[in-house]
Scaffold this motif. Sequence first.
Motif, PDB file in Angstrom:
ATOM      1  N   LEU A 246      -0.301 -14.610 -15.573  1.00 44.11           N
ATOM      2  CA  LEU A 246      -0.269 -15.578 -14.475  1.00 44.11           C
ATOM      3  C   LEU A 246      -0.204 -14.913 -13.100  1.00 44.11           C
ATOM      4  CD1 LEU A 246       2.063 -18.349 -15.929  1.00 44.11           C
ATOM      5  CD2 LEU A 246      -0.442 -18.206 -15.952  1.00 44.11           C
ATOM      6  N   TYR A 247      -0.126 -13.615 -13.075  1.00 45.76           N
ATOM      7  CA  TYR A 247      -0.111 -12.892 -11.805  1.00 45.76           C
ATOM      8  C   TYR A 247      -1.542 -12.485 -11.461  1.00 45.76           C
ATOM      9  CZ  TYR A 247       4.953 -12.727 -12.155  1.00 45.76           C
ATOM     10  OH  TYR A 247       6.279 -13.077 -12.234  1.00 45.76           O
ATOM     11  N   ASP A 248      -1.909 -12.697 -10.208  1.00 45.14           N
ATOM     12  CA  ASP A 248      -3.294 -12.474  -9.789  1.00 45.14           C
ATOM     13  C   ASP A 248      -3.537 -11.094  -9.202  1.00 45.14           C
ATOM     14  OD1 ASP A 248      -2.786 -15.721  -8.593  1.00 45.14           O
ATOM     15  OD2 ASP A 248      -4.049 -15.247 -10.330  1.00 45.14           O
ATOM     16  N   TYR A 249      -2.514 -10.485  -8.699  1.00 48.94           N
ATOM     17  CA  TYR A 249      -2.686  -9.215  -7.988  1.00 48.94           C
ATOM     18  C   TYR A 249      -1.737  -8.175  -8.559  1.00 48.94           C
ATOM     19  CZ  TYR A 249      -4.673 -12.633  -4.811  1.00 48.94           C
ATOM     20  OH  TYR A 249      -5.402 -13.665  -4.286  1.00 48.94           O
ATOM     21  N   TRP A 250      -2.241  -6.962  -8.652  1.00 55.13           N
ATOM     22  CA  TRP A 250      -1.467  -5.878  -9.251  1.00 55.13           C
ATOM     23  C   TRP A 250      -1.570  -4.626  -8.383  1.00 55.13           C
ATOM     24  CZ3 TRP A 250       1.380  -6.352 -13.767  1.00 55.13           C
ATOM     25  CH2 TRP A 250       1.237  -7.559 -14.436  1.00 55.13           C
ATOM     26  N   GLY A 251      -0.467  -3.876  -8.344  1.00 57.17           N
ATOM     27  CA  GLY A 251      -0.482  -2.591  -7.678  1.00 57.17           C
ATOM     28  C   GLY A 251      -1.006  -1.504  -8.596  1.00 57.17           C
ATOM     29  N   GLN A 252      -1.051  -0.303  -8.085  1.00 58.25           N
ATOM     30  CA  GLN A 252      -1.640   0.811  -8.832  1.00 58.25           C
ATOM     31  C   GLN A 252      -0.659   1.439  -9.811  1.00 58.25           C
ATOM     32  OE1 GLN A 252      -0.479   0.983  -5.780  1.00 58.25           O
ATOM     33  NE2 GLN A 252       0.673   2.890  -5.569  1.00 58.25           N
ATOM     34  N   GLY A 253       0.601   1.110  -9.687  1.00 61.78           N
ATOM     35  CA  GLY A 253       1.620   1.651 -10.582  1.00 61.78           C
ATOM     36  C   GLY A 253       2.318   2.870  -9.999  1.00 61.78           C
ATOM     37  N   THR A 254       3.569   3.001 -10.323  1.00 64.37           N
ATOM     38  CA  THR A 254       4.350   4.167  -9.900  1.00 64.37           C
ATOM     39  C   THR A 254       5.193   4.643 -11.082  1.00 64.37           C
ATOM     40  OG1 THR A 254       5.880   5.025  -8.214  1.00 64.37           O
ATOM     41  CG2 THR A 254       6.273   2.779  -8.973  1.00 64.37           C
ATOM     42  N   GLN A 255       5.198   5.941 -11.292  1.00 68.02           N
ATOM     43  CA  GLN A 255       5.874   6.506 -12.462  1.00 68.02           C
ATOM     44  C   GLN A 255       7.374   6.636 -12.208  1.00 68.02           C
ATOM     45  OE1 GLN A 255       4.533   7.649 -15.591  1.00 68.02           O
ATOM     46  NE2 GLN A 255       6.723   7.759 -16.108  1.00 68.02           N
TER      47      GLN A 255
ATOM     48  N   ALA B 168       8.827   4.683 -17.590  1.00 68.77           N
ATOM     49  CA  ALA B 168       7.572   3.923 -17.715  1.00 68.77           C
ATOM     50  C   ALA B 168       6.828   3.997 -16.391  1.00 68.77           C
ATOM     51  CB  ALA B 168       7.859   2.464 -18.061  1.00 68.77           C
ATOM     52  N   VAL B 169       5.591   3.514 -16.425  1.00 66.79           N
ATOM     53  CA  VAL B 169       4.877   3.239 -15.184  1.00 66.79           C
ATOM     54  C   VAL B 169       5.228   1.817 -14.780  1.00 66.79           C
ATOM     55  CG1 VAL B 169       2.638   3.024 -14.047  1.00 66.79           C
ATOM     56  CG2 VAL B 169       3.013   4.815 -15.770  1.00 66.79           C
TER      57      VAL B 169
ATOM     58  N   VAL C 114      -5.127 -10.148  -1.918  1.00 66.80           N
ATOM     59  CA  VAL C 114      -3.863  -9.513  -1.557  1.00 66.80           C
ATOM     60  C   VAL C 114      -3.827  -8.122  -2.163  1.00 66.80           C
ATOM     61  CG1 VAL C 114      -1.367  -9.613  -1.810  1.00 66.80           C
ATOM     62  CG2 VAL C 114      -2.665 -11.723  -1.419  1.00 66.80           C
ATOM     63  N   GLN C 115      -3.466  -7.158  -1.356  1.00 61.98           N
ATOM     64  CA  GLN C 115      -3.295  -5.805  -1.865  1.00 61.98           C
ATOM     65  C   GLN C 115      -1.817  -5.474  -1.940  1.00 61.98           C
ATOM     66  OE1 GLN C 115      -5.751  -3.355   0.748  1.00 61.98           O
ATOM     67  NE2 GLN C 115      -7.450  -3.506  -0.703  1.00 61.98           N
ATOM     68  N   LEU C 116      -1.449  -4.788  -3.005  1.00 56.30           N
ATOM     69  CA  LEU C 116      -0.061  -4.397  -3.215  1.00 56.30           C
ATOM     70  C   LEU C 116       0.026  -2.877  -3.229  1.00 56.30           C
ATOM     71  CD1 LEU C 116       0.790  -6.852  -6.138  1.00 56.30           C
ATOM     72  CD2 LEU C 116       1.171  -7.201  -3.700  1.00 56.30           C
ATOM     73  N   VAL C 117       0.935  -2.348  -2.451  1.00 56.81           N
ATOM     74  CA  VAL C 117       1.126  -0.904  -2.389  1.00 56.81           C
ATOM     75  C   VAL C 117       2.549  -0.578  -2.811  1.00 56.81           C
ATOM     76  CG1 VAL C 117       1.086   1.143  -0.937  1.00 56.81           C
ATOM     77  CG2 VAL C 117      -0.570  -0.697  -0.541  1.00 56.81           C
ATOM     78  N   GLU C 118       2.661   0.189  -3.874  1.00 58.33           N
ATOM     79  CA  GLU C 118       3.973   0.528  -4.432  1.00 58.33           C
ATOM     80  C   GLU C 118       4.375   1.933  -3.994  1.00 58.33           C
ATOM     81  OE1 GLU C 118       2.596  -1.610  -8.575  1.00 58.33           O
ATOM     82  OE2 GLU C 118       2.032   0.389  -7.906  1.00 58.33           O
ATOM     83  N   SER C 119       5.655   2.140  -3.983  1.00 58.85           N
ATOM     84  CA  SER C 119       6.190   3.479  -3.743  1.00 58.85           C
ATOM     85  C   SER C 119       7.611   3.539  -4.281  1.00 58.85           C
ATOM     86  CB  SER C 119       6.174   3.815  -2.244  1.00 58.85           C
ATOM     87  OG  SER C 119       6.977   2.900  -1.518  1.00 58.85           O
ATOM     88  N   GLY C 120       8.132   4.756  -4.380  1.00 55.15           N
ATOM     89  CA  GLY C 120       9.530   4.904  -4.736  1.00 55.15           C
ATOM     90  C   GLY C 120       9.810   5.443  -6.119  1.00 55.15           C
TER      91      GLY C 120
END
Length: 124
Positions: free
Chosen positions: A110-119, A89-90, A2-8
């Motif tokens: 316990l979380y398997d998938y992570w996004g790239q982070g958003t500042q 924070a990020v 699963v890929q996660l894409v963050e924004s905002g």
Amino acid sequence: QVQLVESGGGLVQAGGSLRLSCAASGRTFTMGWFRQAPGKEREFVAAITWIGGITYYTDSVKGRFTFSRDNVKNTLYLQMSSLKPGDTAVYYCAATTRTLTGSSAYMGSLYDYWGQGTQVTVSS
């Protein structure tokens, strides 16, 4: 996978609002947000189970941050209001195919998938 894409993320004055988005490429059962400020460890912010919509918030954001979701787009939103400089924070979106409940929802391991982070930066 699963890929996660963050924004905002962005810069906002204290008292202002931002909305973070996290779009998942696959089915997940628990999604959450964690954050890491400079020089500090990553900390839990909030989580929601996809089935049942059970929500968890860390005490410092209760009443200020709320979830909403778009099931069609498989996207989770975190509305952040009354922002404080301490919220700077990020922010990382996280997800798992497991349904995490209770204290397990707070555990980043316990979380398997992570996004790239958003500042997120809140100025005083």
